[in-house]
Design a protein around this motif. Structure first.
Motif, short mmCIF file in Angstrom:
data_model
loop_
_atom_site.label_atom_id
_atom_site.label_comp_id
_atom_site.label_asym_id
_atom_site.label_seq_id
_atom_site.Cartn_x
_atom_site.Cartn_y
_atom_site.Cartn_z
N MET A 1 53.08 26.28 -32.64
CA MET A 1 54.95 25.63 -33.18
C MET A 1 56.07 26.70 -33.49
N THR A 2 56.95 26.97 -33.06
CA THR A 2 57.73 28.05 -33.38
C THR A 2 58.38 27.24 -35.19
N ARG A 3 57.77 28.44 -36.18
CA ARG A 3 58.11 27.64 -37.20
C ARG A 3 60.16 28.41 -37.24
N VAL A 4 60.51 27.13 -37.81
CA VAL A 4 62.10 27.59 -38.57
C VAL A 4 62.73 27.22 -39.65
N GLY A 5 63.55 28.57 -40.33
CA GLY A 5 63.83 28.09 -41.79
C GLY A 5 64.78 28.18 -40.90
N ILE A 6 65.92 27.41 -42.18
CA ILE A 6 67.23 26.38 -41.80
C ILE A 6 67.80 27.48 -43.76
N VAL A 7 68.84 28.15 -43.73
CA VAL A 7 69.05 28.37 -44.98
C VAL A 7 70.88 28.39 -44.72
N ALA A 8 72.06 28.11 -45.59
CA ALA A 8 73.45 27.73 -45.23
C ALA A 8 73.57 28.70 -46.27
N LEU A 9 74.84 30.04 -45.82
CA LEU A 9 74.69 31.17 -46.01
C LEU A 9 76.51 31.09 -45.69
N SER A 10 77.16 29.80 -45.89
CA SER A 10 79.12 29.60 -46.14
C SER A 10 79.19 29.02 -46.26
N SER A 11 79.75 27.77 -45.74
CA SER A 11 80.37 26.34 -46.11
C SER A 11 79.57 25.06 -46.81
N VAL A 12 80.10 24.29 -47.40
CA VAL A 12 79.36 23.18 -48.22
C VAL A 12 78.15 22.29 -46.98
N VAL A 13 77.60 22.57 -46.78
CA VAL A 13 76.67 21.34 -46.01
C VAL A 13 76.60 19.85 -45.80
N PRO A 14 77.59 19.17 -45.38
CA PRO A 14 77.58 17.56 -45.00
C PRO A 14 75.95 17.61 -44.66
N PRO A 15 75.62 16.49 -45.80
CA PRO A 15 74.41 15.84 -45.86
C PRO A 15 73.66 15.13 -44.72
N VAL A 16 74.57 13.66 -44.54
CA VAL A 16 74.26 13.04 -43.30
C VAL A 16 74.64 14.04 -41.84
N GLU A 17 74.92 14.05 -41.56
CA GLU A 17 75.08 14.83 -40.07
C GLU A 17 73.73 16.19 -40.88
N PHE A 18 73.26 17.06 -41.43
CA PHE A 18 72.56 17.81 -41.54
C PHE A 18 70.98 17.06 -41.06
N GLN A 19 71.30 16.35 -42.02
CA GLN A 19 69.67 15.48 -41.06
C GLN A 19 69.67 15.20 -40.68
N ILE A 20 70.83 15.07 -39.86
CA ILE A 20 70.65 13.98 -38.57
C ILE A 20 69.59 15.52 -37.32
N GLY A 21 70.68 16.12 -37.60
CA GLY A 21 70.46 17.16 -36.94
C GLY A 21 68.95 18.39 -37.05
N VAL A 22 68.40 17.93 -38.54
CA VAL A 22 67.18 18.39 -39.01
C VAL A 22 66.03 17.49 -37.92
N GLU A 23 66.47 16.16 -38.28
CA GLU A 23 65.23 14.84 -37.66
C GLU A 23 65.60 15.36 -36.51
N PHE A 24 66.23 16.14 -35.38
CA PHE A 24 66.69 16.92 -33.87
C PHE A 24 65.69 17.09 -34.07
N LEU A 25 65.73 18.22 -34.22
CA LEU A 25 65.38 19.81 -34.21
C LEU A 25 63.80 19.50 -34.48
N ARG A 26 62.98 18.48 -35.73
CA ARG A 26 61.75 17.74 -35.45
C ARG A 26 61.18 16.88 -34.44
N SER A 27 62.43 16.69 -33.55
CA SER A 27 62.12 15.98 -32.39
C SER A 27 61.56 16.85 -31.26
N GLN A 28 62.07 17.93 -31.46
CA GLN A 28 61.73 18.29 -29.98
C GLN A 28 60.69 19.96 -30.58
N GLY A 29 59.70 19.69 -31.23
CA GLY A 29 58.45 20.07 -31.84
C GLY A 29 58.91 21.57 -32.15
#
Length: 331
Positions: A1-29
């Motif tokens: 399984m590919t191991r992904v680390g997420i960082v934020a190098l620029s602007s403030v991260v919107p929490p709701v949108e980001f959590q949806i995106g993270v869950e989507f990545l996990r759902s993709q294996g």
């Protein structure tokens, strides 16, 4: 399984949108680890410069992480470059990984490609509101690229580009580099400017008026950053438009200057279209510098979000086809 680390190098991260995106990545294996720094905030950014740089270096040197995926773009990544110099001097060059992102991440792509010899992928980021809704072909290619599939159906590989200059006489084979035009031109005159080796330059942008695009391309040319450019391919220039300028209408008497907002007005000059921009700015530079320039690469801030390996070797042919020749990340 590919191991992904997420960082934020620029602007403030919107929490709701980001959590949806993270869950989507996990759902993709994908095995996803979110660095705590992602939830930080200082000034306009996702934490202080030192915190963001340290988070990137922490994941870069972590042997359990294969891929670093930026949470979002925005503004502020360029501030990290001198800090990454210092961290690299102290800790050494991190082992090769894949960095994924685009937009403000352009400058980090170029940094890790040159200073760390990393692989880089211009692709969508999980804090975007549409991340889990990307067109199927764009997402399938992104996931295949991240997981190092042997066969990847790149959405652009069977879509010929359109030349705004004369096409090349012979196919051009070179590394393709670049990214966001606004960020790329900020590298000019800095220690982080790309080495002047033959390359194909990819450019895209978002919400820039035509005069700004003209100015940025002028800067690139005058700074010498086009000197080693073998060809330019243009992606989406999303929401980029000309400004409609007006002036007092002909026949208006001098009393109108007392309240010009209420006076009749007329266009000062024509308002130009995207084809006009390509012809006047890009085609003119291409003809002057003998650089073939093509448009239509389905990559950028939308409506197209196809992934594009940067630093990989491509072949650009006279019929407008762009073919990936070699990408060392891909097995």
């Amino acid at each position: 399984m590919t191991r992904v680390g997420i960082v934020a190098l620029s602007s403030v991260v919107p929490p709701v949108e980001f959590q949806i995106g993270v869950e989507f990545l996990r759902s993709q294996g994908l095995n996803v680890r979110v660095h705590p720094q992602v939830h930080s905030q200082h000034w306009l950014h996702a934490g202080r410069d030192e915190v963001r740089a340290a988070a990137l270096m922490e994941l870069a040197t972590d042997p359990t992480i294969d891929v670093i995926w930026c949470a979002r773009g925005g503004y502020g990544a360029a501030k990290l470059l001198p800090l990454l110099d210092r961290l690299t001097a102290e800790q050494g060059v991190p082992p090769p990984k894949l960095l994924v992102g685009y937009s403000d991440v352009t400058v980090i792509h170029e940094y890790v490609r040159n200073r760390w010899r990393w692989h880089t992928l211009h692709a969508a980021m999980p804090a975007a509101v549409n991340f889990s809704l990307l067109p199927g072909a764009d997402w399938s290619a992104t996931l295949a690229a991240v997981t190092r599939d042997r066969t990847i159906a790149w959405p652009w590989q069977n879509r010929p580009l359109h030349w705004v200059t004369a096409p090349p006489v012979e196919p051009i084979e070179a590394a393709l580099i670049g990214g966001n035009l606004s960020l790329w031109q900020t590298l000019a005159g800095t220690p982080y400017a790309p080495p002047r080796r033959p390359h194909i330059l990819f450019l895209e942008d978002l919400a820039e008026e035509f005069y700004r695009i003209d100015r940025m391309m002028t800067h690139l040319e005058q700074s010498g950053l086009l000197d080693a450019c073998a060809a330019i391919v243009l992606g989406d220039f999303t929401d980029c438009d000309d400004e409609a300028q007006t002036c007092l209408a002909a026949g208006t008497d001098e009393t109108a200057i007392k309240d010009p907002a209420k006076a009749p007005r007329q266009p000062l000059r024509p308002t130009y279209s995207m084809p006009d921009l390509f012809a006047e700015v890009f085609a003119t530079i291409g003809a002057r510098r003998l650089i073939p320039i093509a448009t239509g690469l389905p990559v950028g801030h939308g409506p197209n979000f196809a992934p594009l390996p940067l630093g990989a070797r491509y072949r650009l042919s006279a019929d407008g086809t762009l073919a990936l020749v070699k990408w060392d990340w891909q097995r």
